[in-house]
Design a protein around this motif. Structure first.
Motif, short mmCIF file in Angstrom:
data_model
loop_
_atom_site.label_atom_id
_atom_site.label_comp_id
_atom_site.label_asym_id
_atom_site.label_seq_id
_atom_site.Cartn_x
_atom_site.Cartn_y
_atom_site.Cartn_z
N ASN A 169 0.84 -1.13 0.04
CA ASN A 169 0.14 0.10 -0.04
C ASN A 169 0.90 1.17 0.04
O ASN A 169 1.85 1.31 0.76
CB ASN A 169 -0.79 0.00 1.50
CG ASN A 169 -1.93 1.14 1.05
OD1 ASN A 169 -2.33 1.60 -0.03
ND2 ASN A 169 -2.56 1.05 2.46
N SER A 203 -9.82 -3.13 10.98
CA SER A 203 -9.67 -3.19 9.12
C SER A 203 -9.53 -1.91 8.43
O SER A 203 -8.44 -2.16 7.52
CB SER A 203 -11.07 -3.87 8.87
OG SER A 203 -11.24 -5.02 9.15
N ALA A 204 -9.93 -0.76 8.96
CA ALA A 204 -9.16 0.44 8.11
C ALA A 204 -7.92 0.56 8.46
O ALA A 204 -7.11 0.81 7.43
CB ALA A 204 -10.36 1.48 8.43
N TYR A 213 -5.78 -2.28 6.37
CA TYR A 213 -5.69 -1.83 5.09
C TYR A 213 -4.44 -0.68 4.95
O TYR A 213 -3.87 -0.41 3.86
CB TYR A 213 -7.06 -1.40 4.38
CG TYR A 213 -6.73 -0.67 3.15
CD1 TYR A 213 -6.99 -1.64 1.94
CD2 TYR A 213 -6.68 0.69 2.54
CE1 TYR A 213 -6.88 -1.14 0.56
CE2 TYR A 213 -6.45 1.07 1.42
CZ TYR A 213 -6.67 0.31 0.45
OH TYR A 213 -6.48 0.81 -0.74
N GLY A 238 -2.52 -3.08 3.10
CA GLY A 238 -3.16 -3.26 1.81
C GLY A 238 -4.59 -4.36 1.95
O GLY A 238 -4.94 -4.81 3.04
N GLU A 239 -5.29 -4.40 0.90
CA GLU A 239 -6.67 -4.89 1.26
C GLU A 239 -6.71 -6.49 1.37
O GLU A 239 -7.45 -6.83 2.52
CB GLU A 239 -7.53 -4.74 -0.34
CG GLU A 239 -8.79 -5.56 -0.27
CD GLU A 239 -9.52 -5.11 -1.49
OE1 GLU A 239 -10.81 -5.42 -1.59
OE2 GLU A 239 -9.18 -4.39 -2.39
N GLU A 240 -5.92 -7.14 0.83
CA GLU A 240 -5.91 -8.71 1.02
C GLU A 240 -5.41 -9.02 2.70
O GLU A 240 -6.02 -9.89 3.08
CB GLU A 240 -4.70 -9.37 -0.14
CG GLU A 240 -4.78 -10.91 0.10
CD GLU A 240 -3.74 -11.58 -1.00
OE1 GLU A 240 -3.81 -13.05 -0.80
OE2 GLU A 240 -3.15 -10.88 -1.48
N ALA A 253 -5.62 -7.31 5.02
CA ALA A 253 -6.70 -6.51 5.89
C ALA A 253 -7.86 -7.51 6.07
O ALA A 253 -8.42 -7.82 7.29
CB ALA A 253 -7.30 -5.31 5.38
N TYR A 295 -15.11 -5.65 6.36
CA TYR A 295 -15.36 -5.47 5.10
C TYR A 295 -15.64 -4.07 4.67
O TYR A 295 -15.15 -3.28 3.85
CB TYR A 295 -16.37 -6.33 4.28
CG TYR A 295 -15.81 -7.63 3.68
CD1 TYR A 295 -15.66 -7.95 2.35
CD2 TYR A 295 -15.51 -8.76 4.76
CE1 TYR A 295 -15.10 -9.18 1.98
CE2 TYR A 295 -15.09 -9.90 4.40
CZ TYR A 295 -14.88 -10.11 3.02
OH TYR A 295 -14.55 -11.37 2.64
N VAL A 321 -12.54 -1.67 5.47
CA VAL A 321 -11.66 -1.88 4.19
C VAL A 321 -12.10 -0.94 3.19
O VAL A 321 -11.17 0.10 2.50
CB VAL A 321 -11.32 -3.19 3.66
CG1 VAL A 321 -10.63 -3.33 2.35
CG2 VAL A 321 -10.66 -4.08 4.84
N GLU A 322 -13.14 -1.18 2.82
CA GLU A 322 -13.88 -0.24 1.85
C GLU A 322 -13.79 1.41 2.15
O GLU A 322 -13.33 2.22 1.22
CB GLU A 322 -15.24 -0.63 1.58
CG GLU A 322 -15.64 -2.12 1.05
CD GLU A 322 -14.76 -2.13 -0.40
OE1 GLU A 322 -14.88 -1.01 -1.41
OE2 GLU A 322 -14.04 -2.91 -0.59
N LYS A 330 -10.17 2.35 1.72
CA LYS A 330 -9.93 2.43 0.42
C LYS A 330 -10.19 3.78 -0.20
O LYS A 330 -9.50 4.26 -1.22
CB LYS A 330 -10.57 1.18 -0.48
CG LYS A 330 -9.90 -0.17 -0.22
CD LYS A 330 -10.76 -1.16 -0.87
CE LYS A 330 -10.98 -1.18 -2.32
NZ LYS A 330 -11.61 -2.33 -2.76
#
Length: 222
Positions: free
Chosen positions: A1, A114-115, A118, A122-124, A126, A153, A156-157, A160
């Motif tokens: 990231n 989770s934020a 990330y 990074g996403e995976e 997290a 989830y 994470v979004e 992002k």
């Protein structure tokens, strides 16, 4: 990231705002252990400060990372803070404040953790951490909580969007969307609930395997 992390001074500004919000909050003390201070209301104050500190563009990304880090220092799983080295990089709040999403403290902790994951990994990674954490919690709660996975989830979004340079101008015009509780953690469709149930079944299938590598193998196999 590739997100550029905020400085300690940046983070301290947002930690002070969160502390001030809690001091003036009308949330009843007896509700805090289960509900926490509402994240969507905290974000109203934090985003207003972004507007006052920067005009537009890339500078906002640094402010957004400061917001995520400040929130995580209050509410994230401390193992994530240690992995990201944020306990060394940033001065800690004198007292951690409970922060919830949709009147649920556990959802707030999952969302913010989770934020934070990330932001540094990074996403995976997290999403894997979120699944692993819920599997670990299952040993205590004896059930897989779909609300916790949904919050993972959603966190994470959120991160992002907050760190996407291509979306920065759009987000600046639409901060109010992130301050709506139902936008932070949208109500799930039946199909989305079924998908999370599938994930929970995978979790139970590997509940006795306690490494991220084992979880990753199960996910990749699907």
């Amino acid at each position: 990231n590739q997100t550029v992390l905020a400085t300690n001074d940046d983070v301290q500004i947002y930690l002070s705002l969160i502390k001030e919000f809690a001091a003036n909050s009308k949330t009843l003390a007896r509700r805090l252990p289960h509900h926490g201070h509402p994240l969507n209301q905290i974000l109203v104050e934090l985003f207003a400060t972004v507007e006052n500190r920067v005009a537009n563009g890339e500078a906002r990304l640094k402010e957004h990372s400061a917001i995520i880090i400040a929130l995580s220092l209050h509410s994230s799983d401390r193992r994530i803070l240690q992995a990201a080295n944020w306990l060394e990089l940033y001065q800690q709040p004198t007292a951690r404040l409970p922060i919830g999403v949709q009147n649920r403290l556990d959802s707030g902790e999952h969302f913010i953790s989770s934020a934070a994951a990330y932001l540094y990994a990074g996403e995976e990674v997290a999403l894997l951490i979120g699944l692993y954490k819920e599997m670990h919690d299952t040993r205590v709660k004896e059930k897989f909580d779909l609300r916790d996975l949904a919050a993972d989830y959603a966190g994470v979004e959120f991160a992002k969007l907050m760190t996407n340079s291509n979306a920065i101008d759009w987000l600046a015009q639409n901060y109010q969307l992130a301050t709506d509780d139902n936008n932070l953690l949208p109500l799930m469709t039946t199909a989305e609930v079924d998908q999370l149930k599938d994930i929970s079944l995978l979790g139970r299938a590997v509940i006795n395997k306690s490494t991220i590598e084992d979880i990753k193998k199960v996910i990749i196999a699907t």
